[in-house]
Design a protein around this motif. Structure first.
Motif, PDB file in Angstrom:
ATOM      1  N   UNK A  48       0.840  -1.191   0.000  1.00  0.00           N
ATOM      2  CA  UNK A  48       0.000   0.000   0.000  1.00  0.00           C
ATOM      3  C   UNK A  48       0.881   1.249   0.000  1.00  0.00           C
ATOM      4  N   UNK A  49       0.608   2.140  -0.931  1.00  0.00           N
ATOM      5  CA  UNK A  49       1.427   3.336  -1.107  1.00  0.00           C
ATOM      6  C   UNK A  49       0.602   4.594  -0.871  1.00  0.00           C
ATOM      7  N   UNK A  50       1.167   5.519  -0.101  1.00  0.00           N
ATOM      8  CA  UNK A  50       0.495   6.781   0.172  1.00  0.00           C
ATOM      9  C   UNK A  50       1.556   7.866   0.311  1.00  0.00           C
ATOM     10  N   UNK A  51       1.168   9.042   0.794  1.00  0.00           N
ATOM     11  CA  UNK A  51       2.111  10.135   1.038  1.00  0.00           C
ATOM     12  C   UNK A  51       1.484  11.104   2.013  1.00  0.00           C
ATOM     13  N   UNK A  52       2.336  11.813   2.757  1.00  0.00           N
ATOM     14  CA  UNK A  52       1.791  12.745   3.749  1.00  0.00           C
ATOM     15  C   UNK A  52       0.994  13.871   3.116  1.00  0.00           C
ATOM     16  N   UNK A  79       5.198   5.283   2.374  1.00  0.00           N
ATOM     17  CA  UNK A  79       4.755   6.669   2.340  1.00  0.00           C
ATOM     18  C   UNK A  79       5.903   7.550   1.877  1.00  0.00           C
ATOM     19  N   UNK A  80       5.647   8.873   1.807  1.00  0.00           N
ATOM     20  CA  UNK A  80       6.612   9.789   1.204  1.00  0.00           C
ATOM     21  C   UNK A  80       6.634  11.109   1.959  1.00  0.00           C
ATOM     22  N   UNK A  81       7.726  11.869   1.715  1.00  0.00           N
ATOM     23  CA  UNK A  81       7.899  13.183   2.311  1.00  0.00           C
ATOM     24  C   UNK A  81       8.501  14.129   1.279  1.00  0.00           C
ATOM     25  N   UNK A  82       8.050  15.336   1.248  1.00  0.00           N
ATOM     26  CA  UNK A  82       8.653  16.455   0.499  1.00  0.00           C
ATOM     27  C   UNK A  82       7.696  17.644   0.460  1.00  0.00           C
ATOM     28  N   UNK A  83       6.512  17.437  -0.080  1.00  0.00           N
ATOM     29  CA  UNK A  83       5.592  18.534  -0.345  1.00  0.00           C
ATOM     30  C   UNK A  83       5.086  19.168   0.956  1.00  0.00           C
ATOM     31  N   UNK A  84       4.606  20.407   0.884  1.00  0.00           N
ATOM     32  CA  UNK A  84       4.155  21.097   2.104  1.00  0.00           C
ATOM     33  C   UNK A  84       3.037  20.358   2.825  1.00  0.00           C
ATOM     34  N   UNK A  85       3.163  20.266   4.142  1.00  0.00           N
ATOM     35  CA  UNK A  85       2.117  19.659   4.971  1.00  0.00           C
ATOM     36  C   UNK A  85       1.658  20.613   6.066  1.00  0.00           C
TER      37      UNK A  85
END
Length: 335
Positions: A48-52, A79-85
């Motif tokens: 399962x793949x997602x991102x913050x 999951x992933x990290x980079x874009x603004x949260x």
């Protein structure tokens, strides 16, 4: 379901992965989203793949609730990290601060102590690569992630990261690019580099945001409720393919799919899986039956004649330029 190693690592993942970009927490109500995840589990999907950043962190939370109660050791959660949260100046990018804070937020939302794969969602031109890789290494060494990967990085960037990962003794095992029979920009540079380095591709949008399902017809308005009519981001993503010359050639694939005993969507997912450097193809869904249908691409072997015919039909409208990878990456940090 069939399973493959992620690159040359020991990690085995389902060759069809389930992703919740543009659906969970935004386009799809939570009950429907959870039903799709359960359909994926029923079909044998374990990855399962997602991102913050998906749905402003809501997608991770929905996935966490959907997977609650499942045997954690039987799943691979990415999951992933980079874009603004968040609104702060450090709530974005691949600085040590943002990475360290983001992994904790992701784990809380996903209701897990670790992720199997933590990915750099884009390359950060505003942060030294060494800073980023040391932060990722510390996350792996602390047990919060087992492996690391990147998404939409160029071959040159991947090579530099792999060199640092080797020095830091941390397993950089994956690349997550867009890849489909219409978008083939990774074939010239990224794939050969990753084959050399033992890195596997986890590809997104294997059906080109839905265009390769054949549901969009030349000279006709998109079906109501389709991605091409979505004003929350879907229509913008699919717009490059909503041309009559593309749609006409996609329709010419229908007889090939029928001959292979597949739907056009199944054929398109199976097509990316013929590339030996692809470890998994990510599918998304707004309805459980879409999951059930698309997983039938698992284990399909397409013969050389069919692949040649597909190439001949789509080559005039497909994108091959490796420089196009940069289109999916910002020129500077996004605030």
């Amino acid at each position: 379901m069939e399973f493959r190693h992620l690159g040359r690592s020991g990690l085995v993942i389902s060759e069809i992965a389930y992703g919740n970009w543009l659906t969970h927490g935004s386009q799809v109500e939570e009950d429907a989203a959870i039903a799709c995840v359960h359909a994926a589990l029923d079909a044998g999907i374990t990855t399962f793949d997602t991102a913050d950043v998906y749905a402003a962190t809501r997608a991770e939370a929905v996935l966490g609730r959907a997977l609650s109660g499942q045997r954690r050791e039987g799943l691979e959660i990415f999951t992933k990290v980079y874009w603004p949260t968040g609104p702060g100046k450090n709530d974005t990018g691949l600085s040590r601060k943002h990475i360290m804070e983001s992994i904790n937020g992701s784990l809380k939302r996903l209701q897990t102590d670790y992720v199997d794969l933590y990915q750099a969602h884009r390359y950060d031109t505003a942060t030294p690569l060494e800073e980023t890789m040391v932060a990722f290494a510390d996350i792996v060494h602390s047990g919060k992630a087992h492996y690391i990967g990147v998404s939409e990085w160029s071959a040159e960037q991947i090579r530099a990261a792999h060199e640092l990962a080797t020095e830091l003794r941390v397993p950089l095992v994956s690349s997550q690019p867009q890849y489909s029979a219409l978008w083939r920009v990774i074939e010239a540079e990224v794939v050969p580099t990753c084959e050399e380095l033992g890195i596997g591709q986890i590809v997104w949008s294997p059906i080109a945001q839905g265009v390769l399902t054949g549901k969009y017809l030349p000279g006709q308005q998109p079906p109501a409720g389709s991605r091409a009519t979505d004003d929350k981001g879907g229509a913008n993503m699919i717009s490059r393919w909503m041309r009559d010359d593309v749609l006409e050639r996609v329709q010419r694939l229908q007889p090939l799919a029928a001959e292979a005993g597949l739907t056009l969507a199944q054929l398109s997912v199976a097509w990316v899986l013929q590339n030996s450097n692809v470890s998994a193809a990510i599918i998304g869904a707004s309805r459980p039956e879409q999951v059930t249908e698309n997983v039938k691409a698992a284990g399909v072997k397409l013969d050389a004649g069919l692949l040649k015919a597909m190439d001949e039909i789509l080559a005039p409208v497909a994108e091959f330029d490796p420089a196009k990878t940069a289109e999916n990456s910002p020129k500077g940090r996004v605030n």
